[in-house]
Design a protein around this motif. Structure first.
Motif, PDB file in Angstrom:
ATOM      1  N   THR A  21      -0.928 -63.520 -15.976  1.00  0.00           N
ATOM      2  CA  THR A  21      -0.106 -64.163 -17.015  1.00  0.00           C
ATOM      3  C   THR A  21      -0.993 -64.781 -18.092  1.00  0.00           C
ATOM      4  O   THR A  21      -0.718 -64.670 -19.294  1.00  0.00           O
ATOM      5  N   ALA A  22      -2.071 -65.435 -17.657  1.00  0.00           N
ATOM      6  CA  ALA A  22      -3.001 -66.035 -18.621  1.00  0.00           C
ATOM      7  C   ALA A  22      -3.636 -64.962 -19.497  1.00  0.00           C
ATOM      8  O   ALA A  22      -3.833 -65.157 -20.712  1.00  0.00           O
ATOM      9  N   ALA A  23      -3.959 -63.826 -18.895  1.00  0.00           N
ATOM     10  CA  ALA A  23      -4.539 -62.737 -19.688  1.00  0.00           C
ATOM     11  C   ALA A  23      -3.534 -62.221 -20.719  1.00  0.00           C
ATOM     12  O   ALA A  23      -3.887 -61.922 -21.879  1.00  0.00           O
ATOM     13  N   ALA A  24      -2.250 -62.117 -20.289  1.00  0.00           N
ATOM     14  CA  ALA A  24      -1.223 -61.661 -21.229  1.00  0.00           C
ATOM     15  C   ALA A  24      -1.038 -62.661 -22.371  1.00  0.00           C
ATOM     16  O   ALA A  24      -0.894 -62.287 -23.548  1.00  0.00           O
ATOM     17  N   VAL A  25      -1.040 -63.948 -22.037  1.00  0.00           N
ATOM     18  CA  VAL A  25      -0.903 -64.981 -23.072  1.00  0.00           C
ATOM     19  C   VAL A  25      -2.105 -64.956 -24.007  1.00  0.00           C
ATOM     20  O   VAL A  25      -1.972 -65.175 -25.215  1.00  0.00           O
ATOM     21  N   GLN A  26      -3.275 -64.671 -23.465  1.00  0.00           N
ATOM     22  CA  GLN A  26      -4.462 -64.578 -24.311  1.00  0.00           C
ATOM     23  C   GLN A  26      -4.323 -63.437 -25.314  1.00  0.00           C
ATOM     24  O   GLN A  26      -4.741 -63.549 -26.481  1.00  0.00           O
ATOM     25  N   GLU A  27      -3.720 -62.337 -24.868  1.00  0.00           N
ATOM     26  CA  GLU A  27      -3.456 -61.237 -25.796  1.00  0.00           C
ATOM     27  C   GLU A  27      -2.445 -61.664 -26.858  1.00  0.00           C
ATOM     28  O   GLU A  27      -2.554 -61.276 -28.038  1.00  0.00           O
ATOM     29  N   GLN A  28      -1.470 -62.462 -26.458  1.00  0.00           N
ATOM     30  CA  GLN A  28      -0.495 -62.960 -27.424  1.00  0.00           C
ATOM     31  C   GLN A  28      -1.163 -63.856 -28.467  1.00  0.00           C
ATOM     32  O   GLN A  28      -0.754 -63.896 -29.626  1.00  0.00           O
ATOM     33  N   ILE A  29      -2.207 -64.575 -28.053  1.00  0.00           N
ATOM     34  CA  ILE A  29      -2.953 -65.409 -28.996  1.00  0.00           C
ATOM     35  C   ILE A  29      -3.583 -64.537 -30.073  1.00  0.00           C
ATOM     36  O   ILE A  29      -3.525 -64.838 -31.286  1.00  0.00           O
ATOM     37  N   ALA A  45       1.716 -72.261 -30.328  1.00  0.00           N
ATOM     38  CA  ALA A  45       2.461 -72.110 -29.071  1.00  0.00           C
ATOM     39  C   ALA A  45       1.726 -71.190 -28.109  1.00  0.00           C
ATOM     40  O   ALA A  45       1.677 -71.419 -26.890  1.00  0.00           O
ATOM     41  N   ALA A  46       1.139 -70.127 -28.657  1.00  0.00           N
ATOM     42  CA  ALA A  46       0.370 -69.209 -27.803  1.00  0.00           C
ATOM     43  C   ALA A  46      -0.835 -69.911 -27.195  1.00  0.00           C
ATOM     44  O   ALA A  46      -1.171 -69.708 -26.009  1.00  0.00           O
ATOM     45  N   LEU A  47      -1.497 -70.764 -28.017  1.00  0.00           N
ATOM     46  CA  LEU A  47      -2.640 -71.523 -27.492  1.00  0.00           C
ATOM     47  C   LEU A  47      -2.199 -72.471 -26.376  1.00  0.00           C
ATOM     48  O   LEU A  47      -2.850 -72.579 -25.321  1.00  0.00           O
ATOM     49  N   ILE A  48      -1.070 -73.154 -26.601  1.00  0.00           N
ATOM     50  CA  ILE A  48      -0.574 -74.087 -25.582  1.00  0.00           C
ATOM     51  C   ILE A  48      -0.171 -73.339 -24.316  1.00  0.00           C
ATOM     52  O   ILE A  48      -0.455 -73.773 -23.187  1.00  0.00           O
ATOM     53  N   VAL A  67       5.996 -70.429 -39.594  1.00  0.00           N
ATOM     54  CA  VAL A  67       6.439 -69.841 -38.311  1.00  0.00           C
ATOM     55  C   VAL A  67       5.269 -69.166 -37.610  1.00  0.00           C
ATOM     56  O   VAL A  67       5.079 -69.309 -36.397  1.00  0.00           O
ATOM     57  N   ALA A  68       4.454 -68.431 -38.349  1.00  0.00           N
ATOM     58  CA  ALA A  68       3.288 -67.757 -37.748  1.00  0.00           C
ATOM     59  C   ALA A  68       2.298 -68.782 -37.195  1.00  0.00           C
ATOM     60  O   ALA A  68       1.707 -68.591 -36.117  1.00  0.00           O
ATOM     61  N   ARG A  69       2.146 -69.893 -37.975  1.00  0.00           N
ATOM     62  CA  ARG A  69       1.219 -70.930 -37.491  1.00  0.00           C
ATOM     63  C   ARG A  69       1.773 -71.575 -36.212  1.00  0.00           C
ATOM     64  O   ARG A  69       1.021 -71.843 -35.263  1.00  0.00           O
ATOM     65  N   SER A  70       3.059 -71.810 -36.140  1.00  0.00           N
ATOM     66  CA  SER A  70       3.678 -72.388 -34.937  1.00  0.00           C
ATOM     67  C   SER A  70       3.560 -71.435 -33.746  1.00  0.00           C
ATOM     68  O   SER A  70       3.294 -71.854 -32.613  1.00  0.00           O
ATOM     69  N   ASP A  71       3.763 -70.136 -34.026  1.00  0.00           N
ATOM     70  CA  ASP A  71       3.624 -69.153 -32.944  1.00  0.00           C
ATOM     71  C   ASP A  71       2.205 -69.144 -32.399  1.00  0.00           C
ATOM     72  O   ASP A  71       1.994 -69.031 -31.178  1.00  0.00           O
ATOM     73  N   TYR A  72       1.265 -69.258 -33.307  1.00  0.00           N
ATOM     74  CA  TYR A  72      -0.147 -69.279 -32.877  1.00  0.00           C
ATOM     75  C   TYR A  72      -0.446 -70.507 -32.020  1.00  0.00           C
ATOM     76  O   TYR A  72      -1.077 -70.419 -30.958  1.00  0.00           O
TER      77      TYR A  72
END
Length: 352
Positions: free
Chosen positions: A122-130, A177-180, A170-175
């Motif tokens: 899951t962490a790896a997937a979230v890292q890809e989302q980052i 959120a991905a970090l969090i 929105v893009a900045r918030s998504d970024y």
């Protein structure tokens, strides 16, 4: 006259017989006295001596009811022979419970291992989302910069600029959120690993409990620790016993036999470790055994008593003290096996 001569001859005969008897008695006394003086000069002797062996108790390490007794009173047993059996059903149930608890902990460890693997994925997937969110943020930032220039050149409307600015936020918030989410995934992974460490410690504890239960089951079968002879039997089948209770006494036949001879303190000057001793038991007066001095006691026998004498109280009567001397029996004769612990013995040690 004849009668007087008869009396005279009878008196002479009686006198001769009495003289021969007195002479024989005197000769015997002289021989006995000579032998006694020779022994007194040559040997240090004592009759205050006893045969000793190690007598050890057999004690129960667990409690319960005796289900079987496999020995008889005064029986010879070999090392490892079963002496008695305690009902082990309760201890067997405790062992099964400990085994189930250990299996449960090991299964939980497998689940945690799987959870750790899932959390890492899951962490790896979230890292890809980052990375994806960062790319979108960069694109929106470029878009905003371009529209800002167009707006400044009055080539774009304010509405278009506001729309692009909103998309940038929105893009900045998504970024962010991905970090969090990534940090949360890492924290969850670490938390699961900590739980796994705790569970591994619990597995060790439950394994120790299982080993303890196995020991208790093993303690329900009491065996002979060495070649020995059993003493008096005082227990019966069905009797309840407690941990630490003495069940029987055994005489150790592997450690050998020795004699504790209590010599007077005035006799010790001629004795040294390694000196040869001649021993005779009262039960076998015609048999002489050979021994060797192993050690001399560091104190008198009275000093080791429960209430040692205190001569400073004023009630002083000088008494010749005795020192215990340990003498190892070195004979390998069959008669040595007939000696029993506590038998009285006579010991003689040649002076040097």
């Amino acid at each position: 006259m004849k009668q007087q001569n008869l009396h005279t001859r009878t008196d002479k005969l009686i006198t001769i017989i009495t003289s021969w008897i007195a002479g024989a008695v005197l000769l015997i006394l002289l021989v006995w006295g000579g032998i006694t003086l020779w022994n007194l000069k040559t040997y240090e002797e004592t009759n205050d001596a006893q045969v000793q062996e190690y007598i050890n108790p057999i004690t129960a390490r667990v409690g319960g009811y005796i289900s079987a007794i496999r020995y008889e009173e005064n029986q010879q047993v070999k090392k490892g022979d079963t002496l008695l059996i305690i009902d082990n059903r309760e201890y067997a149930l405790q062992q099964q419970e400990a085994e189930a608890a250990l299996d449960n902990a090991e299964a939980q460890e497998k689940v945690l291992t799987s959870n750790i693997h899932t959390a890492e994925q899951t962490a790896a997937a979230v890292q890809e989302q980052i990375s994806s969110a960062k790319a979108r943020l960069w694109k929106q930032q470029q878009e905003y910069d371009r529209y800002k220039k167009l707006f400044d050149a009055e080539s774009a409307t304010r509405q278009q600029l506001e729309n692009v600015e909103t998309a940038l936020q929105v893009a900045r918030s998504d970024y962010q959120a991905a970090l969090i989410n990534y940090q949360a995934s890492l924290s969850k992974t670490n938390d699961t690993k900590v739980q796994e460490t705790v569970l591994q410690t619990e597995i060790k504890r439950r394994a120790a409990v299982l080993n303890r239960n196995k020991l208790d089951v093993g303690y329900t079968v009491i065996t002979a620790p060495y070649n020995c002879q059993m003493g008096r039997r005082t227990i019966q089948t069905g009797q309840q016993i407690q941990p630490g209770q003495t069940l029987a006494y055994i005489v150790d036949q592997d450690a050998g036999k020795w004699v504790i001879a209590n010599f007077k303190e005035t006799q010790l000057r001629h004795m040294h470790v390694g000196d040869i001793a001649e021993i005779s038991a009262d039960a076998f007066p015609d048999q002489t055994f050979e021994g060797k001095i192993e050690s001399l006691s560091p104190a008198t026998g009275s000093s080791f008593s429960l209430l040692p004498p205190d001569n400073s109280t004023g009630n002083f009567v000088k008494i010749v003290q005795r020192i215990p001397v340990r003498i190892k029996l070195t004979d390998n004769t069959l008669a040595l096996a007939a000696l029993r612990t506590g038998m009285n013995a006579n010991v003689a040690i040649r002076k040097k």
